[in-house]
Motif scaffolding. Structure first.
Motif, PDB file in Angstrom:
ATOM      1  N   SER A   9       0.834  -1.214   0.000  1.00  0.00           N
ATOM      2  CA  SER A   9       0.000   0.000   0.000  1.00  0.00           C
ATOM      3  C   SER A   9       0.862   1.255   0.000  1.00  0.00           C
ATOM      4  O   SER A   9       0.519   2.237   0.639  1.00  0.00           O
ATOM      5  CB  SER A   9      -0.923   0.011   1.226  1.00  0.00           C
ATOM      6  N   THR A  14      -3.382  -0.881  -4.234  1.00  0.00           N
ATOM      7  CA  THR A  14      -3.568  -1.729  -3.068  1.00  0.00           C
ATOM      8  C   THR A  14      -3.444  -3.170  -3.546  1.00  0.00           C
ATOM      9  O   THR A  14      -4.209  -3.604  -4.413  1.00  0.00           O
ATOM     10  CB  THR A  14      -4.957  -1.534  -2.429  1.00  0.00           C
ATOM     11  N   HIS A  56      -7.026   3.021   0.212  1.00  0.00           N
ATOM     12  CA  HIS A  56      -6.414   1.787   0.732  1.00  0.00           C
ATOM     13  C   HIS A  56      -7.262   1.199   1.856  1.00  0.00           C
ATOM     14  O   HIS A  56      -7.445  -0.021   1.933  1.00  0.00           O
ATOM     15  CB  HIS A  56      -5.002   2.072   1.264  1.00  0.00           C
ATOM     16  N   VAL A  60      -8.415  -2.772   1.197  1.00  0.00           N
ATOM     17  CA  VAL A  60      -7.472  -3.815   1.581  1.00  0.00           C
ATOM     18  C   VAL A  60      -8.150  -5.086   2.114  1.00  0.00           C
ATOM     19  O   VAL A  60      -7.742  -6.203   1.768  1.00  0.00           O
ATOM     20  CB  VAL A  60      -6.421  -3.256   2.581  1.00  0.00           C
TER      21      VAL A  60
END
Length: 351
Positions: A9, A14, A56, A60
């Motif tokens: 990241s 990502t 992000h 994620v």
């Protein structure tokens, strides 16, 4: 076999991936998921750090689920979690580090912080045509242009680096001068396909400097000078010619400096990695130059040239395999937005 979950990241991608490695073996990619923020940042002409960090956060965990599903694994199958500790955008790095340590703490797993450039450097080991040590590495991306001698995992000696703009910056800044969109490098390369590489006599900075350093700021200035000479609203052919000439100048320097590094070290194996390593002209000219010298050249798979979780998991796995890094159950973390690659030759930090 050891299974590593890697999280990347550092900037505007990502990435999450699972890699498996055994004693003395090469890392094997089990599953991966990646989200690029290019569309989100395009309206701003470049990466907006705060927007990158927030995206992000959103991406994620779903990407981790996707990578685990593709690999047909669960967190119970993971032996340790790796994440990008640096270099990169501080806020973006903190997202990956925080999620990695939180997942690890929840599952009582060890964690390991990984150097982003080491991920790029070792990414060709995930390909079918993996390199063998020792080799010269050209790390070439938006923020870095370096030549390294690589004698093994964690055994890196800097041979030369850029003293100003990196090659990727030269692509991006020249693209902006030509009025191309973000990301500039790929846009310039596409436009260059319709142009003549010999249309403009652009400089090759430091090409005959006698060392292995790079400089691309002067090339950017030369492109600016040529753009200012263009008539208002230049036709497509003129812009394509300037794009092709710019790309040719960058590639020429990268190829000739890489060959000089092979000669200086006496090695006959080269690894080219980082985002710019996906450039088609660079690969064509590097292949031809290395073939003429009877040297081997290795690249990451094209999809692994950009930032991704697979390279982070692979770098962590290879450092663990080499006994250079010990993942630990310590969940207090920090990140290193500026972090030179060479010092990590002596070992790898944990989270």
């Amino acid at each position: 076999m050891t299974v590593v979950l890697g999280i990347e990241s550092s900037c505007d991608e990502t990435g999450v991936a699972l890699v498996e490695i055994g004693p003395g073996g090469a890392p094997r990619l089990l599953g991966e998921a990646l989200h690029s923020q290019v569309a989100m940042h395009a309206d701003y002409g470049g990466v907006v750090p705060e927007l990158a960090s927030r995206d992000h956060i959103r991406r994620v965990i779903p990407l981790a689920r996707q990578a685990l599903e593709q690999a047909q694994r669960t967190l119970a199958d993971v032996d340790f979690i790796a994440y990008t500790r640096g270099p990169g955008l501080a806020g973006a790095l903190l997202v990956g580090a925080g999620v990695a340590c939180a997942l690890a703490a929840a599952r009582d797993l060890p964690v390991l912080g990984v150097h982003h450039l080491e991920g790029h450097l070792l990414s060709p080991f995930l390909s079918d045509d993996a390199p063998r040590f020792p080799f010269v590495a050209l790390l070439v991306s938006g923020g870095h242009t370096q030549l390294m001698r690589v004698d093994g995992v964690g055994r890196y000696a800097l041979l030369g680096e850029t003293i100003d703009d990196a090659a990727g910056e030269a692509f991006d800044k020249s693209a902006k001068l030509l009025g191309l969109g973000y990301p500039g490098g790929p846009a310039l390369a596409r436009l260059a396909e319709a142009g003549r590489a010999d249309a403009y006599a652009l400089p090759r900075p430091l090409l005959h400097s006698g060392n292995l350093d790079f400089s691309f700021a002067g090339l950017k200035t030369a492109v600016l000078t040529q753009v200012r000479k263009l008539p208002a609203g230049p036709d497509a052919a003129t812009r394509a010619d300037l794009a092709a000439s710019t790309q040719a100048a960058i590639v020429d320097v990268l190829v000739k400096k890489s060959l000089a590094a092979l000669k200086a070290t006496g090695l006959n194996r080269l690894v080219v990695a980082g985002g710019v390593s996906a450039n088609r002209l660079l690969r064509q000219q590097m292949d031809a130059a290395c073939a003429a010298r009877r040297a081997r050249v290795h690249y990451p798979e094209p999809r692994l040239c950009t930032d991704n979780g697979a390279m982070i998991a692979a770098a962590a796995a290879l450092r663990w395999q080499a006994g250079l890094a010990r993942p630990e159950r310590r969940y207090a973390f920090d990140v290193k937005p500026r972090w030179p690659l060479e010092p990590i030759s002596q070992g790898g930090p944990a989270c």
